[in-house]
Design a protein around this motif. Sequence first.
Motif, PDB file in Angstrom:
ATOM      1  N   ILE A 162       0.844  -1.200   0.000  1.00  0.00           N
ATOM      2  CA  ILE A 162       0.000   0.000   0.000  1.00  0.00           C
ATOM      3  C   ILE A 162       0.877   1.247   0.000  1.00  0.00           C
ATOM      4  O   ILE A 162       0.616   2.203  -0.734  1.00  0.00           O
ATOM      5  CB  ILE A 162      -0.992  -0.010   1.181  1.00  0.00           C
ATOM      6  N   LYS A 163       1.941   1.263   0.797  1.00  0.00           N
ATOM      7  CA  LYS A 163       2.828   2.422   0.847  1.00  0.00           C
ATOM      8  C   LYS A 163       3.559   2.611  -0.481  1.00  0.00           C
ATOM      9  O   LYS A 163       3.838   3.738  -0.873  1.00  0.00           O
ATOM     10  CB  LYS A 163       3.828   2.302   1.998  1.00  0.00           C
ATOM     11  N   ASN A 164       3.863   1.517  -1.200  1.00  0.00           N
ATOM     12  CA  ASN A 164       4.460   1.635  -2.531  1.00  0.00           C
ATOM     13  C   ASN A 164       3.476   2.262  -3.511  1.00  0.00           C
ATOM     14  O   ASN A 164       3.851   3.037  -4.377  1.00  0.00           O
ATOM     15  CB  ASN A 164       4.917   0.273  -3.061  1.00  0.00           C
ATOM     16  N   PHE A 165       2.195   1.933  -3.350  1.00  0.00           N
ATOM     17  CA  PHE A 165       1.152   2.472  -4.207  1.00  0.00           C
ATOM     18  C   PHE A 165       0.856   3.933  -3.863  1.00  0.00           C
ATOM     19  O   PHE A 165       0.666   4.768  -4.752  1.00  0.00           O
ATOM     20  CB  PHE A 165      -0.118   1.618  -4.073  1.00  0.00           C
ATOM     21  N   ASP A 166       0.803   4.229  -2.563  1.00  0.00           N
ATOM     22  CA  ASP A 166       0.466   5.569  -2.078  1.00  0.00           C
ATOM     23  C   ASP A 166       1.287   5.857  -0.831  1.00  0.00           C
ATOM     24  O   ASP A 166       0.946   5.424   0.258  1.00  0.00           O
ATOM     25  CB  ASP A 166      -1.035   5.647  -1.772  1.00  0.00           C
ATOM     26  N   ARG A 167       2.370   6.592  -1.011  1.00  0.00           N
ATOM     27  CA  ARG A 167       3.262   6.828   0.132  1.00  0.00           C
ATOM     28  C   ARG A 167       2.614   7.664   1.227  1.00  0.00           C
ATOM     29  O   ARG A 167       3.092   7.714   2.346  1.00  0.00           O
ATOM     30  CB  ARG A 167       4.577   7.453  -0.323  1.00  0.00           C
ATOM     31  N   ASN A 168       1.481   8.314   0.926  1.00  0.00           N
ATOM     32  CA  ASN A 168       0.772   9.115   1.925  1.00  0.00           C
ATOM     33  C   ASN A 168      -0.329   8.345   2.654  1.00  0.00           C
ATOM     34  O   ASN A 168      -1.069   8.930   3.449  1.00  0.00           O
ATOM     35  CB  ASN A 168       0.174  10.358   1.266  1.00  0.00           C
ATOM     36  N   ALA A 169      -0.461   7.056   2.369  1.00  0.00           N
ATOM     37  CA  ALA A 169      -1.502   6.247   3.023  1.00  0.00           C
ATOM     38  C   ALA A 169      -1.321   6.287   4.537  1.00  0.00           C
ATOM     39  O   ALA A 169      -0.197   6.206   5.039  1.00  0.00           O
ATOM     40  CB  ALA A 169      -1.429   4.810   2.515  1.00  0.00           C
ATOM     41  N   LYS A 170      -2.442   6.420   5.229  1.00  0.00           N
ATOM     42  CA  LYS A 170      -2.431   6.436   6.695  1.00  0.00           C
ATOM     43  C   LYS A 170      -2.852   5.042   7.180  1.00  0.00           C
ATOM     44  O   LYS A 170      -4.004   4.658   7.027  1.00  0.00           O
ATOM     45  CB  LYS A 170      -3.357   7.521   7.214  1.00  0.00           C
TER      46      LYS A 170
END
Length: 117
Positions: free
Chosen positions: A68-76
């Motif tokens: 998920i962080k690779n897809f969206d580094r701003n994911a909470k």
Amino acid sequence: MKKILIADDAMFMRISLKSVLERNGFEVIAEAENGKQAIEKYKLLKPDIVTLDITMPIMTGLEALKEIKNFDRNAKIIMISSMGQESIVRDAVVAGAFGFIVKPFKEETIIKVFSKL
């Protein structure tokens, strides 16, 4: 209202967490039973916050966190852990998790962590 994705292989934990969150003004928009489902639902729904159990079948919460962080580094992302998994939780925080909650959790702990977001 913050939109939440809950990922945990135990239905009881998903129900408990959903109940606490909805009572406190959050909207649970999806649930996942494993890390793979969590990634798919994250990409599709773009929730504001994700909770990931660490120990899940098919793909662990730590693996899902990294994807998920690779897809969206701003994911909470908030990790959820049973007692005795603290070293794994530390790894998750290093990998980008916002924080962690230890099971069994208390409602006030959930709200304290979520309100920081």
